[in-house]
Structures are given as structure tokens and as C-alpha cells.
Motif scaffolding. Sequence first.
Motif, PDB file in Angstrom:
ATOM      1  N   GLY A  95       0.807  -1.206   0.000  1.00 22.90           N
ATOM      2  CA  GLY A  95       0.000   0.000   0.000  1.00 22.90           C
ATOM      3  C   GLY A  95       0.845   1.263   0.000  1.00 22.90           C
ATOM      4  N   LEU A  96       1.898   1.284   0.805  1.00 25.12           N
ATOM      5  CA  LEU A  96       2.788   2.448   0.854  1.00 25.12           C
ATOM      6  C   LEU A  96       3.563   2.604  -0.451  1.00 25.12           C
ATOM      7  CD1 LEU A  96       4.139   2.139   4.519  1.00 25.12           C
ATOM      8  CD2 LEU A  96       2.389   3.704   3.642  1.00 25.12           C
ATOM      9  N   PHE A 124       2.494   1.628  -3.463  1.00 27.24           N
ATOM     10  CA  PHE A 124       1.545   2.154  -4.435  1.00 27.24           C
ATOM     11  C   PHE A 124       1.317   3.648  -4.219  1.00 27.24           C
ATOM     12  CE2 PHE A 124      -0.351  -2.321  -4.509  1.00 27.24           C
ATOM     13  CZ  PHE A 124       0.330  -2.656  -5.660  1.00 27.24           C
ATOM     14  N   LEU A 125       1.191   4.050  -2.963  1.00 28.02           N
ATOM     15  CA  LEU A 125       0.950   5.460  -2.642  1.00 28.02           C
ATOM     16  C   LEU A 125       2.125   6.320  -3.087  1.00 28.02           C
ATOM     17  CD1 LEU A 125      -0.940   7.499  -1.284  1.00 28.02           C
ATOM     18  CD2 LEU A 125       0.247   7.030   0.872  1.00 28.02           C
ATOM     19  N   GLN A 168       4.498   5.543  -5.364  1.00 29.62           N
ATOM     20  CA  GLN A 168       4.639   5.471  -6.813  1.00 29.62           C
ATOM     21  C   GLN A 168       3.601   6.343  -7.516  1.00 29.62           C
ATOM     22  OE1 GLN A 168       3.453   1.793  -8.899  1.00 29.62           O
ATOM     23  NE2 GLN A 168       5.531   1.684  -9.700  1.00 29.62           N
ATOM     24  N   THR A 169       2.359   6.253  -7.069  1.00 31.03           N
ATOM     25  CA  THR A 169       1.288   7.029  -7.697  1.00 31.03           C
ATOM     26  C   THR A 169       1.474   8.515  -7.447  1.00 31.03           C
ATOM     27  OG1 THR A 169      -0.249   5.184  -7.413  1.00 31.03           O
ATOM     28  CG2 THR A 169      -1.197   7.343  -7.840  1.00 31.03           C
ATOM     29  N   GLY A 193      -3.373   3.103  -9.616  1.00 27.90           N
ATOM     30  CA  GLY A 193      -2.707   3.271  -8.332  1.00 27.90           C
ATOM     31  C   GLY A 193      -3.639   3.555  -7.172  1.00 27.90           C
ATOM     32  N   GLN A 197      -5.731   0.437  -6.229  1.00 31.20           N
ATOM     33  CA  GLN A 197      -4.848  -0.601  -5.728  1.00 31.20           C
ATOM     34  C   GLN A 197      -4.298  -0.241  -4.352  1.00 31.20           C
ATOM     35  OE1 GLN A 197      -4.730  -2.954  -8.205  1.00 31.20           O
ATOM     36  NE2 GLN A 197      -3.883  -4.488  -6.828  1.00 31.20           N
ATOM     37  N   THR A 198      -4.031   1.042  -4.138  1.00 33.74           N
ATOM     38  CA  THR A 198      -3.572   1.496  -2.818  1.00 33.74           C
ATOM     39  C   THR A 198      -4.647   1.258  -1.767  1.00 33.74           C
ATOM     40  OG1 THR A 198      -2.173   3.196  -3.829  1.00 33.74           O
ATOM     41  CG2 THR A 198      -2.724   3.470  -1.503  1.00 33.74           C
ATOM     42  N   LEU A 226      -4.375  -1.350   1.439  1.00 31.38           N
ATOM     43  CA  LEU A 226      -4.506  -0.820   2.798  1.00 31.38           C
ATOM     44  C   LEU A 226      -5.738  -1.347   3.519  1.00 31.38           C
ATOM     45  CD1 LEU A 226      -3.388   2.896   2.252  1.00 31.38           C
ATOM     46  CD2 LEU A 226      -2.047   0.990   3.187  1.00 31.38           C
ATOM     47  N   HIS A 276      -0.179  -7.742  -6.959  1.00 28.72           N
ATOM     48  CA  HIS A 276       0.407  -6.477  -6.530  1.00 28.72           C
ATOM     49  C   HIS A 276       1.723  -6.196  -7.254  1.00 28.72           C
ATOM     50  CE1 HIS A 276      -2.607  -5.620  -3.626  1.00 28.72           C
ATOM     51  NE2 HIS A 276      -2.304  -6.617  -2.807  1.00 28.72           N
TER      52      HIS A 276
END
Length: 308
Positions: free
Chosen positions: A9-10, A12-13, A15-16, A62, A65-66, A70, A268
Amino acid sequence: MTSDYMVFGLLFLFQTGFGVLGNTFLLGLHTITFFTGTRLRPIDLLLSHLAFANDLVLLSKGVPQTMTALGLNNFLDDVGCKLVFYFHRVARGLSLNTTCLLSGFQAITLCSGSFRWEGIKGKIPKYIVPFCFLCWTFRLLTYCVILLKVKGSIGMKNITEMNDLIYCSAPTGISSNVAEYVFLFSLPDVLYVGIMMGSSGYMVFFLYQHNQRVQHIHCNSLRPCSFPEIRATRTILLLVSMFVSFYSLNSILTLYMLLGKLTSWLVHISVLLAACFPACSPFVLIVSDSQVSRYSLALWDRIKLPVQ
């Protein structure tokens, strides 16, 4: 929620967020520069289109998926899931098309020393916008099938998990339909990747010849090669190399999952790979494209003038 999902989750966050920031900066810079009257290069329209497509890829992939990583499940209904998945596929296809156009445009620019290619180079700027509209039309029509087959996971029964969007579902059996995936989605993309690799191969050959003649800095023709063209070529080659690398890895992993080896952590990882190029490409352009620095300085000077 396990620590592994928290890490995803982190990631993705991060990267996005950084990817959207970089693409939005490039898109805004080119847009403001255009409206302030500064003359843009023909290639800048393609770079702006690439930044917009990359933003759409990152946001449509993103953000959901984030939220899933989470621990926020079942947050999309049927319509929302269709639209998110549809626009992600369209945007990813547009990113591929635009990168292919960039490599082809730069290859033609390099070989424009001959009279025949010089005429083609002069006509290309007129066809950039029609080509972009054609790419949009092709991708919007190609992925219409997604609107029919993808379903939201809320209230669904007897469904299987979707291959690359774990927050959406599809009727049982669609995930094993490898032939449909290959012929409908993969073959056109393989064609575009082949064009990219062919034009990139020519540019690599040209740069090799250029390095052999670096003391004189002359092309095969009588026209001297400009250093900006060489720098732009190396930038496009770097973008194409990044795209092909990440796209190939993601395609192999996606095919592996289509064959039935589907797990949540593979999903993921596939998402991370799919978003690597959209997230990294704007920073490659910001660092390596000297014209971005010139546009930024010119815009900064215009901002300072009223204050003074």
C-alpha cells in the motif's frame, strides 16, 4: 491487514503520488508554455499526450490498488469497476501508442538529411493530432469488451478474481481465456513494441555512426547533426528501453497469472511493474531533456516580471 499488504500500500501510494506529480508538471509546463506564445517543438505535443496518458494510468490503477492494499475492500460498485478497469486499459494502450510514435518520429528526424525524408519530416507535425485521435479511437473501441465482462465484486456470487484488479471480478472462466487475451489485447501491442524496437535499433545504429564521426559531427548527408537532436534521441531511446523492459516483465507475469498461477502478491507485483514506466518517465524527461529546463526558466522569468 498484514505487514506485507501495508508495504504494498505504501509503495503504491509513493509510486502514484510522485508519478502523478511529475506527469502533471510536464503537462502543465507544456500547456502554459503554449498559451504564453512560446513556440513548442512538434515532439512536445507527443510528450504532453504521453504525460496525460501516464497520469490516467497511475490514477486509474494506483488509487484503487492502494486502497485495496490498505484494507479497503468492495469500495467499487459494478459501474465504477467497469469504468476504472476500462480507462486504465485505454490509458495504458495510449501510453504504448505514444511511445511508439515518439520513437518513430525521432527516427525520421534523424534520417531527414536525405531529400526524401526531409519532406516527410516537414509533414509529420500536421499529422500528430490526427494520429493521437486515431489512437484514442482504436483503444476506446478495442477495450469495449471490458465494459461487458468486468463486474464489481459487491454482491457477486460464483465469481473468480480478476487477473490484475483484485478489487474487481469477472464471470467464471474469463481468467482462463488465454486465447482471447492474446489475440484481442496482446497482438496489437506486440506490433507496436516491434515498431518501437525497429526504430530504436535504427537510432542506436545512427548514434554508433555518429560516435565514429564525433570529431567532425556530420551525418551521412551533408547536413550537420545538431547536438539537441542527439540528446533528444538518447532521451527517446531511454524511454523506449524503460517501456519495453517493464512491459515485457509485466506481460510475462500477466500470462503466468492467466495460466492459473494467481496469488494476491503476484497481482500487486504486476501492478507495480505496470506503473513503473508511467511513474518514472516524467523524471527521465525532466532530467535529460534540456528543453524542459528552458521552458521552466522562461516561465519563471515571466512570473518574476510582474513582481518586479
